[in-house]
Motif scaffolding. Structure first.
Motif, PDB file in Angstrom:
ATOM      1  N   THR A  48      -2.161  13.316   2.348  1.00 49.99           N
ATOM      2  CA  THR A  48      -3.485  12.921   2.854  1.00 49.99           C
ATOM      3  C   THR A  48      -3.619  11.402   2.907  1.00 49.99           C
ATOM      4  O   THR A  48      -4.079  10.829   3.911  1.00 49.99           O
ATOM      5  CB  THR A  48      -4.586  13.520   1.975  1.00 49.99           C
ATOM      6  N   GLU A  49      -3.212  10.729   1.827  1.00 48.83           N
ATOM      7  CA  GLU A  49      -3.325   9.273   1.802  1.00 48.83           C
ATOM      8  C   GLU A  49      -2.394   8.635   2.831  1.00 48.83           C
ATOM      9  O   GLU A  49      -2.745   7.630   3.474  1.00 48.83           O
ATOM     10  CB  GLU A  49      -3.015   8.750   0.402  1.00 48.83           C
ATOM     11  N   GLN A 106      -2.100  15.496  -1.876  1.00 51.18           N
ATOM     12  CA  GLN A 106      -2.822  14.225  -1.986  1.00 51.18           C
ATOM     13  C   GLN A 106      -2.012  13.068  -1.400  1.00 51.18           C
ATOM     14  O   GLN A 106      -2.554  12.197  -0.711  1.00 51.18           O
ATOM     15  CB  GLN A 106      -3.152  13.955  -3.455  1.00 51.18           C
ATOM     16  N   GLU A 158       0.825  -1.202   0.000  1.00 50.94           N
ATOM     17  CA  GLU A 158       0.000   0.000   0.000  1.00 50.94           C
ATOM     18  C   GLU A 158       0.869   1.265   0.000  1.00 50.94           C
ATOM     19  O   GLU A 158       0.583   2.220  -0.726  1.00 50.94           O
ATOM     20  CB  GLU A 158      -0.905  -0.011   1.237  1.00 50.94           C
ATOM     21  N   VAL A 162       0.759   4.088  -2.905  1.00 47.74           N
ATOM     22  CA  VAL A 162       0.359   5.453  -2.602  1.00 47.74           C
ATOM     23  C   VAL A 162       1.480   6.437  -2.918  1.00 47.74           C
ATOM     24  O   VAL A 162       1.264   7.481  -3.564  1.00 47.74           O
ATOM     25  CB  VAL A 162      -0.057   5.564  -1.118  1.00 47.74           C
ATOM     26  N   GLU A 212      -4.013   8.978   6.250  1.00 45.29           N
ATOM     27  CA  GLU A 212      -5.102   8.014   6.422  1.00 45.29           C
ATOM     28  C   GLU A 212      -4.558   6.625   6.741  1.00 45.29           C
ATOM     29  O   GLU A 212      -5.070   5.920   7.623  1.00 45.29           O
ATOM     30  CB  GLU A 212      -5.958   7.965   5.156  1.00 45.29           C
ATOM     31  N   GLN A 257     -10.668  -1.677  -5.460  1.00 47.73           N
ATOM     32  CA  GLN A 257      -9.379  -1.140  -5.035  1.00 47.73           C
ATOM     33  C   GLN A 257      -8.237  -1.793  -5.803  1.00 47.73           C
ATOM     34  O   GLN A 257      -7.289  -1.121  -6.229  1.00 47.73           O
ATOM     35  CB  GLN A 257      -9.184  -1.354  -3.535  1.00 47.73           C
TER      36      GLN A 257
END
Length: 425
Positions: free
Chosen positions: A254-255, A251, A208, A212, A258, A334
């Motif tokens: 932000t990811e 962006q 992940e 990202v 999270e 996803q």
């Protein structure tokens, strides 16, 4: 020296005894039996007309055989039956019958020897009382039978009870040992499965993070290179590229926030236990906080925006959609998004300036995606994006984890193609 070595260095019980206490008990019983039979050997010597010393020696040898009651109980009982006519060996007969009944000798042999001892005792008592007591024959028979039963049945029943209890305790001990071994194996397996789950979770988090960061940062590098090239020639375009770099950075942050928020969430014990207990190689791995990897993840509806970001970075991207879209499972959407995202990132890294076609096909029971780039036209712009070689590996793991098919490789035209097909649950 360890305690185990000390135990091994000590001398254990001799011969057939399991414990030292058994040696002491049998030696004491044998001593009493020897004294009893030797005393009764004096009377036997007078009645048989043999020397007293011989009678005493014979009685001592007979009584000493009780020492063998644990090793050869049948022999001890047979000796007791054999010397019954000599009216000696009371303790020998009683203790021998008890030892025989409590041993692992087959029941039919125990019954046969008990019957022989009963008959022998009855005959000896009948002959003795008939000559010494002037009474009714029926009374003599009853008295002889009572004595025979009293000397044979109680020790036999007690021996059967003790033997059954001993075997039950051994069986329970074996079952306890077996359960302990099984629990140890289950604990080892649980630890292995927990370690496997942790490894899978670390792999998923790394995948992940790669997806990202790599895509956003790659676009930021591309826009930064374009900004460097046009900053003096076209200030308006340079400002636009700078704004795009800022958007991409925000962006990405932000990811990342999270994802870090999910990782820092306090895990609930039932959720963790359930995740470890039900984890399987073919299914999605649970997150630490009890949520799945698909929660709050990207979807197929965001592919247009993803392709638009690559267009804004100067890539010639065409998107073709076939079939009617539907609401798929979160992990399917996803995974499809991440495959396209990583493929576009690879195009930015390895085929700058090439034409790219993104195809998405909605079929019955499956959804397919393909990203194909043509050969690079003209010289590479020298952006210099680093590559760790994990992009294709991560895409393959994602697709195969959902039971799909993943194929990647160069095309005949000199480009590269990435294809994936995901089944719809």
């Amino acid at each position: 020296m360890t305690s185990t070595g000390e135990e091994q260095g000590r001398a254990g019980p001799p011969l057939w005894w399991a414990r030292r206490r058994d040696v002491v008990v049998d030696a004491a019983l044998a001593a009493v039996s020897t004294a009893e039979c030797a005393w009764e050997g004096v009377r036997f010597a007078d009645e048989a007309g043999i020397p007293v010393a011989a009678g005493v020696l014979f009685g001592a040898v007979v009584g000493a055989t009780l020492l063998l009651r644990r090793r050869w109980p049948i022999a001890v009982v047979l000796v007791g039956i054999a010397v019954a006519p000599a009216e000696m060996g009371f303790l020998l007969s009683v203790a021998g019958m008890y030892s025989l009944a409590s041993s692992d000798v087959p029941r039919r042999i125990i019954a046969a020897l008990a019957s022989m001892s009963l008959v022998a005792t009855f005959v000896v008592m009948y002959l003795k009382t008939r000559g010494d007591v002037e009474a009714d024959p029926a009374l003599v028979v009853a008295l002889s039978g009572f004595v025979a039963v009293a000397l044979t049945v109680p020790p036999m029943l007690l021996g059967l009870y003790i033997g059954a209890r001993r075997r039950l305790m051994e069986s329970l001990q074996e079952r306890a040992d077996s359960l302990e071994r099984e629990l140890s194996l289950l604990a080892d397996r649980a630890e292995e499965r927990a370690e496997w789950a942790r490894t899978e979770e670390r792999t998923r988090i790394a995948r992940e993070m790669h997806d990202v960061v790599a895509h956003r940062v790659s676009l930021m590098v591309v826009h930064a290179a374009a900004l460097e090239a046009v900053v003096t020639k076209d200030p308006a375009r340079a400002a636009k590229n700078a704004a795009l770099v800022g958007d991409m950075g925000r962006q990405a942050l932000t990811e990342l926030r999270e994802m870090l928020g999910v990782l820092r969430a306090a895990p609930s014990k039932p959720a963790v236990a359930a995740a470890v207990a039900t984890v399987a190689p073919a299914g999605p791995v649970a997150l630490v906080g009890g949520a799945t990897a698909a929660d709050d993840g990207p979807s197929l509806e965001e592919l247009e925006a993803l392709v638009g970001q690559s267009r804004a970075a100067g890539m010639a991207v065409e998107m073709v959609v076939q079939g009617e879209g539907a609401a798929y499972a979160a992990e399917v959407e996803q995974t499809a998004y991440r495959v396209v995202q990583e493929a576009l990132t690879n195009c930015h890294k390895h085929a700058p300036g090439a034409r790219v076609v993104v195809r998405l096909a909605h079929r019955e029971g499956e959804v397919a995606m393909q990203v194909e780039n043509g050969p690079c036209e003209g010289p590479v712009d020298g952006v210099g994006l680093p590559s760790g070689g994990n992009g294709l590996v991560g895409m393959r793991e994602r697709v195969l984890g959902l039971g799909g098919v993943f194929v990647s490789g160069p095309t005949d035209a000199g480009g590269f193609r990435v294809s994936a097909v995901l089944p719809i649950p």
